[in-house]
Scaffold this motif. Sequence first.
Motif, PDB file in Angstrom:
ATOM      1  N   GLU A  24       1.383 -11.005   4.203  1.00  0.00           N
ATOM      2  CA  GLU A  24       1.892 -10.386   2.975  1.00  0.00           C
ATOM      3  C   GLU A  24       2.316  -8.937   3.218  1.00  0.00           C
ATOM      4  OE1 GLU A  24      -1.161 -11.316   3.645  1.00  0.00           O
ATOM      5  OE2 GLU A  24      -2.456  -9.587   3.266  1.00  0.00           O
ATOM      6  N   LEU A  26       3.474  -8.057   6.413  1.00  0.00           N
ATOM      7  CA  LEU A  26       4.130  -8.209   7.727  1.00  0.00           C
ATOM      8  C   LEU A  26       3.167  -7.880   8.873  1.00  0.00           C
ATOM      9  CD1 LEU A  26       7.667  -6.731   6.879  1.00  0.00           C
ATOM     10  CD2 LEU A  26       6.829  -9.059   6.585  1.00  0.00           C
ATOM     11  N   ALA A  64       4.600  -5.308  11.810  1.00  0.00           N
ATOM     12  CA  ALA A  64       5.543  -4.229  11.445  1.00  0.00           C
ATOM     13  C   ALA A  64       4.905  -2.857  11.608  1.00  0.00           C
ATOM     14  CB  ALA A  64       6.034  -4.429  10.017  1.00  0.00           C
ATOM     15  N   ASP A  67      -0.851   0.093   9.799  1.00  0.00           N
ATOM     16  CA  ASP A  67      -0.877   0.045   8.339  1.00  0.00           C
ATOM     17  C   ASP A  67      -0.659   1.458   7.793  1.00  0.00           C
ATOM     18  OD1 ASP A  67      -1.590  -0.002   5.648  1.00  0.00           O
ATOM     19  OD2 ASP A  67      -2.928  -1.717   5.957  1.00  0.00           O
ATOM     20  N   MET A  71      -3.147   4.819   6.963  1.00  0.00           N
ATOM     21  CA  MET A  71      -3.018   5.969   7.872  1.00  0.00           C
ATOM     22  C   MET A  71      -2.560   7.246   7.140  1.00  0.00           C
ATOM     23  SD  MET A  71      -0.738   5.341  11.309  1.00  0.00           S
ATOM     24  CE  MET A  71       0.656   5.005  10.278  1.00  0.00           C
ATOM     25  N   LEU A 107       7.427  -3.773  15.326  1.00  0.00           N
ATOM     26  CA  LEU A 107       7.803  -2.369  15.111  1.00  0.00           C
ATOM     27  C   LEU A 107       6.584  -1.463  15.285  1.00  0.00           C
ATOM     28  CD1 LEU A 107       9.968  -2.820  11.876  1.00  0.00           C
ATOM     29  CD2 LEU A 107      10.775  -2.705  14.243  1.00  0.00           C
ATOM     30  N   GLY A 109       3.399   0.272  16.018  1.00  0.00           N
ATOM     31  CA  GLY A 109       2.198  -0.259  16.681  1.00  0.00           C
ATOM     32  C   GLY A 109       2.349  -1.735  17.028  1.00  0.00           C
ATOM     33  N   GLU A 132       8.541   5.213  14.044  1.00  0.00           N
ATOM     34  CA  GLU A 132       7.588   6.288  13.711  1.00  0.00           C
ATOM     35  C   GLU A 132       8.280   7.611  13.422  1.00  0.00           C
ATOM     36  OE1 GLU A 132       7.106   4.049  16.068  1.00  0.00           O
ATOM     37  OE2 GLU A 132       4.977   3.656  16.418  1.00  0.00           O
TER      38      GLU A 132
HETATM   39  N1  CO8 Z   1       2.218  -0.689   6.824  1.00  0.00           N
HETATM   40  C1  CO8 Z   1       1.855  -1.104   5.589  1.00  0.00           C
HETATM   41  N2  CO8 Z   1       2.580  -2.012   4.864  1.00  0.00           N
HETATM   42  C2  CO8 Z   1       3.692  -2.498   5.409  1.00  0.00           C
HETATM   43  C3  CO8 Z   1       4.136  -2.102   6.692  1.00  0.00           C
HETATM   44  C4  CO8 Z   1       3.347  -1.163   7.420  1.00  0.00           C
HETATM   45  N3  CO8 Z   1       3.663  -0.747   8.675  1.00  0.00           N
HETATM   46  N4  CO8 Z   1       5.307  -2.743   6.980  1.00  0.00           N
HETATM   47  C5  CO8 Z   1       5.568  -3.527   5.900  1.00  0.00           C
HETATM   48  N5  CO8 Z   1       4.612  -3.385   4.957  1.00  0.00           N
HETATM   49  C6  CO8 Z   1       4.531  -4.069   3.658  1.00  0.00           C
HETATM   50  C7  CO8 Z   1       5.512  -3.478   2.662  1.00  0.00           C
HETATM   51  O1  CO8 Z   1       4.990  -2.309   2.046  1.00  0.00           O
HETATM   52  C8  CO8 Z   1       5.662  -4.627   1.676  1.00  0.00           C
HETATM   53  O2  CO8 Z   1       4.540  -4.650   0.835  1.00  0.00           O
HETATM   54  P1  CO8 Z   1       4.742  -4.892  -0.753  1.00  0.00           P
HETATM   55  O3  CO8 Z   1       5.293  -6.295  -0.864  1.00  0.00           O
HETATM   56  O4  CO8 Z   1       3.364  -4.757  -1.332  1.00  0.00           O
HETATM   57  O5  CO8 Z   1       5.710  -3.857  -1.229  1.00  0.00           O
HETATM   58  C9  CO8 Z   1       5.557  -5.871   2.578  1.00  0.00           C
HETATM   59  O6  CO8 Z   1       4.943  -5.415   3.799  1.00  0.00           O
HETATM   60  C10 CO8 Z   1       6.906  -6.462   2.935  1.00  0.00           C
HETATM   61  O7  CO8 Z   1       7.715  -5.435   3.468  1.00  0.00           O
HETATM   62  P2  CO8 Z   1       9.180  -5.060   2.893  1.00  0.00           P
HETATM   63  O8  CO8 Z   1       9.284  -5.426   1.449  1.00  0.00           O
HETATM   64  O9  CO8 Z   1       9.457  -3.652   3.255  1.00  0.00           O
HETATM   65  O10 CO8 Z   1      10.067  -6.069   3.742  1.00  0.00           O
HETATM   66  P3  CO8 Z   1      11.583  -5.855   4.213  1.00  0.00           P
HETATM   67  O11 CO8 Z   1      12.009  -7.146   4.817  1.00  0.00           O
HETATM   68  O12 CO8 Z   1      12.400  -5.282   3.123  1.00  0.00           O
HETATM   69  O13 CO8 Z   1      11.508  -4.738   5.375  1.00  0.00           O
HETATM   70  C11 CO8 Z   1      10.622  -3.721   7.382  1.00  0.00           C
HETATM   71  C12 CO8 Z   1      10.841  -5.030   6.575  1.00  0.00           C
HETATM   72  C13 CO8 Z   1      11.970  -3.163   7.834  1.00  0.00           C
HETATM   73  C14 CO8 Z   1       9.782  -4.091   8.595  1.00  0.00           C
HETATM   74  C15 CO8 Z   1       9.895  -2.700   6.487  1.00  0.00           C
HETATM   75  O14 CO8 Z   1       8.761  -3.309   5.902  1.00  0.00           O
HETATM   76  C16 CO8 Z   1       9.431  -1.466   7.227  1.00  0.00           C
HETATM   77  O15 CO8 Z   1      10.231  -0.594   7.519  1.00  0.00           O
HETATM   78  N6  CO8 Z   1       8.110  -1.385   7.531  1.00  0.00           N
HETATM   79  C17 CO8 Z   1       7.532  -0.221   8.169  1.00  0.00           C
HETATM   80  C18 CO8 Z   1       7.857  -0.191   9.642  1.00  0.00           C
HETATM   81  C19 CO8 Z   1       7.272   1.051  10.274  1.00  0.00           C
HETATM   82  O16 CO8 Z   1       7.614   2.160   9.924  1.00  0.00           O
HETATM   83  N7  CO8 Z   1       6.373   0.855  11.250  1.00  0.00           N
HETATM   84  C20 CO8 Z   1       5.748   1.940  11.984  1.00  0.00           C
HETATM   85  C21 CO8 Z   1       4.437   2.291  11.351  1.00  0.00           C
HETATM   86  S1  CO8 Z   1       3.675   3.707  12.109  1.00  0.00           S
HETATM   87  C22 CO8 Z   1       2.970   3.086  13.511  1.00  0.00           C
HETATM   88  O17 CO8 Z   1       3.044   1.944  13.795  1.00  0.00           O
HETATM   89  C23 CO8 Z   1       2.233   4.093  14.374  1.00  0.00           C
HETATM   90  C24 CO8 Z   1       1.574   3.370  15.540  1.00  0.00           C
HETATM   91  C25 CO8 Z   1       0.428   4.161  16.072  1.00  0.00           C
HETATM   92  C26 CO8 Z   1      -0.517   3.274  16.874  1.00  0.00           C
HETATM   93  C27 CO8 Z   1      -1.264   2.317  15.981  1.00  0.00           C
HETATM   94  C28 CO8 Z   1      -2.219   1.417  16.677  1.00  0.00           C
HETATM   95  C29 CO8 Z   1      -2.856   0.475  15.719  1.00  0.00           C
END
Ligand code: CO8
Length: 258
Positions: A24, A26, A64, A67, A71, A107, A109, A132
């Motif tokens: 839910e 991703l 994706a 979280d 964070m 994406l 992490g 990031e």
């Molecule tokens: N954290 C929390 N929630 C997330 C994340 C995430 N990384 N990615 C997606 N979700 C949630 C969305 O908030 C959404 O929740 P809700 O339905 O409650 O609104 C649900 O997943 C579905 O996502 P979308 O509606 O956004 O789906 P789309 O198809 O429109 O978009 C994307 C998909 C492009 C993947 C988009 O969700 C996105 O950009 N996600 C964030 C990607 C991102 O920025 N990732 C990097 C995070 S920072 C990181 O990883 C630092 C790593 C450090 C090391 C960690 C080790 C554990």
Amino acid sequence: MSKFEFIETTIIDGVGFIELNRPEVLNAINRGMVSELVSTMKEFDRDDHVKVIVLTGKGRAFAAGADIDEMAQDSPIDLELLDQFAEWDQMLQVKKPVIGAVNGFALGGGFELALSCDMLFATETSQFGFPEVNLGVMPGAGGTQHLTKIMGKKKALEWLWTGEKMSADEAIHYGIVNRLIAPELLIEETMKFAKKVAKQPPLAVRLIKESVDKAVDYPLDEGMKFERKNFYLLFSSEDQTEGMNAFIEKRKPQFKGK
Ligand code: CO8
């Protein structure tokens, strides 16, 4: 009923199968998921019934990223005291083969988790990237290091600075992904490959992984010495005797992992 909250695990024909299970969001990687993942990997690494580990995500993503909700409010001191990466880094100590099956997004992490796998299978629609930078931060679980070792400084910076998503074809081009598979066959084909490796003599598989990992970090002459010691070591195994005798006697070998 799974004993875990954020992952599901099972063992099939010598393959330890792990699914990230927060579709839910991703499969956003929260701290509980890291703990469950690392403890399962360590358990599988010690379990004689498991020869190969396969890692994937439920739903339309591998993962994706970390979280973001969890964070967002962290201070540097929180992160230092939490020392979460000490746990994360233990995944790189796993001695058995780890194969990632990347469905959809890998994406942040999630890409770092994928890059920690020894091999990756993906689909035409899989997407990789380090977004990031768009959040005002940068990768923290090895992303800058792994990506640069794979594609070199100039190309790595391009992806890390822009945060753009890399297509599956680009990931194949850079040698990040081994094979692209039709989405509906991704798990089946990955498991087929994993089961093939699971039938190989486990000690040889283990020392091949260790030696190949050293090739990434060691100068060539050090790596060659490391390889040779492992080659010699295998001549003390029962599987070496069995493998060579079976060849000479024109029969199938029965490997025991000893
Ligand atoms: N954290 C929390 N929630 C997330 C994340 C995430 N990384 N990615 C997606 N979700 C949630 C969305 O908030 C959404 O929740 P809700 O339905 O409650 O609104 C649900 O997943 C579905 O996502 P979308 O509606 O956004 O789906 P789309 O198809 O429109 O978009 C994307 C998909 C492009 C993947 C988009 O969700 C996105 O950009 N996600 C964030 C990607 C991102 O920025 N990732 C990097 C995070 S920072 C990181 O990883 C630092 C790593 C450090 C090391 C960690 C080790 C554990």
